[in-house]
Scaffold this active site. Structure first.
Site, mmCIF file in Angstrom:
data_model
loop_
_atom_site.group_PDB
_atom_site.id
_atom_site.type_symbol
_atom_site.label_atom_id
_atom_site.label_comp_id
_atom_site.label_asym_id
_atom_site.label_seq_id
_atom_site.Cartn_x
_atom_site.Cartn_y
_atom_site.Cartn_z
ATOM 1 N N SER A 177 0.719 -1.352 0.053
ATOM 2 C CA SER A 177 0.000 0.020 0.279
ATOM 3 C C SER A 177 0.806 1.330 -0.052
ATOM 4 O O SER A 177 0.334 2.189 -0.441
ATOM 5 C CB SER A 177 -1.020 -0.087 1.318
ATOM 6 O OG SER A 177 -0.258 -0.053 2.464
ATOM 7 N N HIS A 205 -5.423 -3.679 -2.236
ATOM 8 C CA HIS A 205 -5.218 -2.775 -3.325
ATOM 9 C C HIS A 205 -5.186 -3.329 -4.579
ATOM 10 O O HIS A 205 -4.985 -2.779 -5.492
ATOM 11 C CB HIS A 205 -3.985 -1.954 -2.878
ATOM 12 C CG HIS A 205 -3.835 -1.024 -2.008
ATOM 13 N ND1 HIS A 205 -4.644 0.124 -2.300
ATOM 14 C CD2 HIS A 205 -3.571 -0.831 -0.683
ATOM 15 C CE1 HIS A 205 -4.599 0.970 -1.003
ATOM 16 N NE2 HIS A 205 -3.910 0.247 -0.271
ATOM 17 N N LYS A 236 -12.514 -0.307 -1.301
ATOM 18 C CA LYS A 236 -11.353 0.491 -2.332
ATOM 19 C C LYS A 236 -11.943 0.479 -3.732
ATOM 20 O O LYS A 236 -12.847 1.040 -3.849
ATOM 21 C CB LYS A 236 -9.995 -0.111 -2.210
ATOM 22 C CG LYS A 236 -9.267 0.381 -0.781
ATOM 23 C CD LYS A 236 -8.007 -0.252 -0.510
ATOM 24 C CE LYS A 236 -7.863 0.255 1.016
ATOM 25 N NZ LYS A 236 -6.945 -0.578 1.783
HETATM 26 C C1 LIG Z 1 -6.914 -0.693 3.341
HETATM 27 C C2 LIG Z 1 -6.301 -2.098 3.372
HETATM 28 C C3 LIG Z 1 -6.791 -3.088 4.395
HETATM 29 C C4 LIG Z 1 -8.182 -2.774 5.228
HETATM 30 O O1 LIG Z 1 -9.096 -2.748 4.496
HETATM 31 P P1 LIG Z 1 -10.460 -1.788 4.995
HETATM 32 O O2 LIG Z 1 -11.799 -2.679 4.502
HETATM 33 O O3 LIG Z 1 -10.327 -0.589 4.961
HETATM 34 O O4 LIG Z 1 -10.405 -2.449 6.432
HETATM 35 C C5 LIG Z 1 -6.134 -4.362 4.647
HETATM 36 N N1 LIG Z 1 -5.029 -4.581 3.942
HETATM 37 C C6 LIG Z 1 -4.196 -3.689 3.156
HETATM 38 C C7 LIG Z 1 -3.262 -3.803 2.336
HETATM 39 C C8 LIG Z 1 -5.101 -2.358 2.911
HETATM 40 O O5 LIG Z 1 -4.593 -1.434 2.117
#
Ligand SMILES: *Cc1c(COP(=O)(O)O)cnc(C)c1O
Length: 388
Positions: A177, A205, A236
């Site tokens: 990320s 992602h 996302k």
């Molecule tokens: C955003 C993210 C999460 C968490 O997801 P949410 O649905 O926002 O709780 C988990 N792992 C990674 C790599 C992320 O970027």
């Protein structure tokens, strides 16, 4: 009693004080942040689905029929046909036997890792893995060994050094990320097969972003059959919220019986579930969104490089533009904001010292004009500050 103000002073002195920024409009390419119009260059709403009329309509219809709250955990009174339909949609999208919904990606990681791995087990975790993976490892009570970021020699050595465990897992982000690079899944799955370890990939992602059909990192490498458990989020690219696990029926049955963040939590609300199902169908039927996103990212990356910026290698819509010291990165970000470009600075401890950066994320809904505007601003600020 812990002295909270001393602790906060310490945080402030280190320049790590966190504040909230307020959006006064929807999370779209052009938005308003604290009353000022900004081009959003830091959204996870990659495909623009968070404001798609079809998702809104699906949510409104579900709310009209079922209300705003689901009223119970899945295992009690919170299981609607909408949840089951979304799980089937995820499983067929990910080409796995089954899928299980969680309230967020965070909770999917915590619940899955902490229930799959126990005291007698070993988890090998990439040094740059997401906080929710780290928390899952901590809660699991398994021995957790961190290997160097995408360092396959280190992973191999640590597999060899740590032999006598009941189960062994390799856990990695699919797309990291902060750097936007893709995990070396061909090497990871090969090492896993050789050493009898299971592979867990967090595709938060990557889902709906990379791979021929947008199904994520395993598809990107053609390795769908080599990943044991995929974790993802609907918050996302899918434009909603909620987390999921896609895996074999055996694993999903196990998680339904053992994952505490599944068992003891109220299920996702009807509106969000219906919208997410619609979102996944659109992701399937409109691959052009993904193609535009990839083209936008390529264009932006190429232009910034040719201006002389130092970018972390990557091929995803996450671009890490290295500035250097934390203060300089913060100043760069503020200057961009004055220009009407909203892209945050990322500082230690999130990234290593001296690698503070601007993290820019592209969207399919950015137009050529948006990108040109952002590139001009990067050029202006970069020259003013002597970065390029
Ligand atoms: C955003 C993210 C999460 C968490 O997801 P949410 O649905 O926002 O709780 C988990 N792992 C990674 C790599 C992320 O970027």
């Amino acid at each position: 009693m812990l002295d909270l103000s001393t602790e906060l002073d310490r945080i402030e002195k280190k320049g790590l004080w966190r504040t909230l920024r307020r959006l006064d409009a929807a999370n779209t390419a052009e938005t308003t942040i604290e009353s000022k119009q900004q081009l959003l260059l830091s959204s996870n709403n990659y495909l623009g689905l968070a404001t798609d009329p079809r998702l809104k309509e699906a949510a409104i219809k579900a709310i009209n029929e079922y209300g705003t709250g689901s009223g119970g955990a899945r295992l009690t009174t919170g299981n609607l046909h909408l949840h089951e339909e979304l799980e089937q949609t995820i499983a067929s999208f990910k080409k796995t036997e089954a899928a299980l919904l969680f309230s967020s990606g965070y909770l999917a990681n915590v619940g899955t890792i902490s229930s799959m791995a126990g005291k007698a087990d070993l988890i090998l975790s990439d040094a740059y893995n997401h906080a929710s993976i780290i928390d899952g490892c901590r809660l699991s009570k398994a021995k957790t060994v961190v290997y160097g970021h995408v360092n396959m020699d280190d992973l191999q050595n640590k597999l060899i050094e740590n032999k006598n465990h009941r189960r062994r897992f390799i856990v990695t982000d699919g797309v990291f990320s902060m750097d936007g690079n893709i995990a070396p899944l061909p090497e990871i799955t090969l090492l896993a097969a050789k050493h009898g370890a299971k592979v867990i990939v967090d595709d938060a992602h990557a889902t709906s972003v990379i791979g021929e059909n947008g199904t994520g990192t395993a598809e990107y490498f053609g390795l769908e059959s080599c990943v044991d458990i995929t974790i993802g989020t609907l918050s996302k690219a899918a434009g909603c919220e909620g987390g999921f696990v896609a895996a074999s029926r055996l694993v999903i049955d196990y998680l339904r019986n053992r994952a505490r963040t599944f068992i003891f939590q109220t299920s996702l609300s009807p509106g969000v579930v219906a919208a997410a199902t619609t979102g996944l169908h659109i992701i399937n039927s409109e691959p052009e969104r993904r193609q535009i996103l990839a083209a936008n990212a390529d264009f932006f990356r190429t232009e910034l490089r040719s201006l002389g910026f130092n970018l972390v290698n990557g091929e995803t819509p996450i671009l890490a533009v290295i500035i250097g010291e934390a203060e300089a990165a913060c100043q760069f970000s503020s200057r961009l904001e004055e220009e009407g470009i909203f892209a945050p600075a990322i500082r230690p401890p999130t990234v290593p010292d001296g690698e503070s950066r601007i993290r820019a994320t592209l969207m399919a809904t950015h137009t050529k004009e948006h990108l040109q505007q952002a590139i001009s601003s990067f050029e202006k600020v970069g020259k003013d500050m002597g970065v390029i």
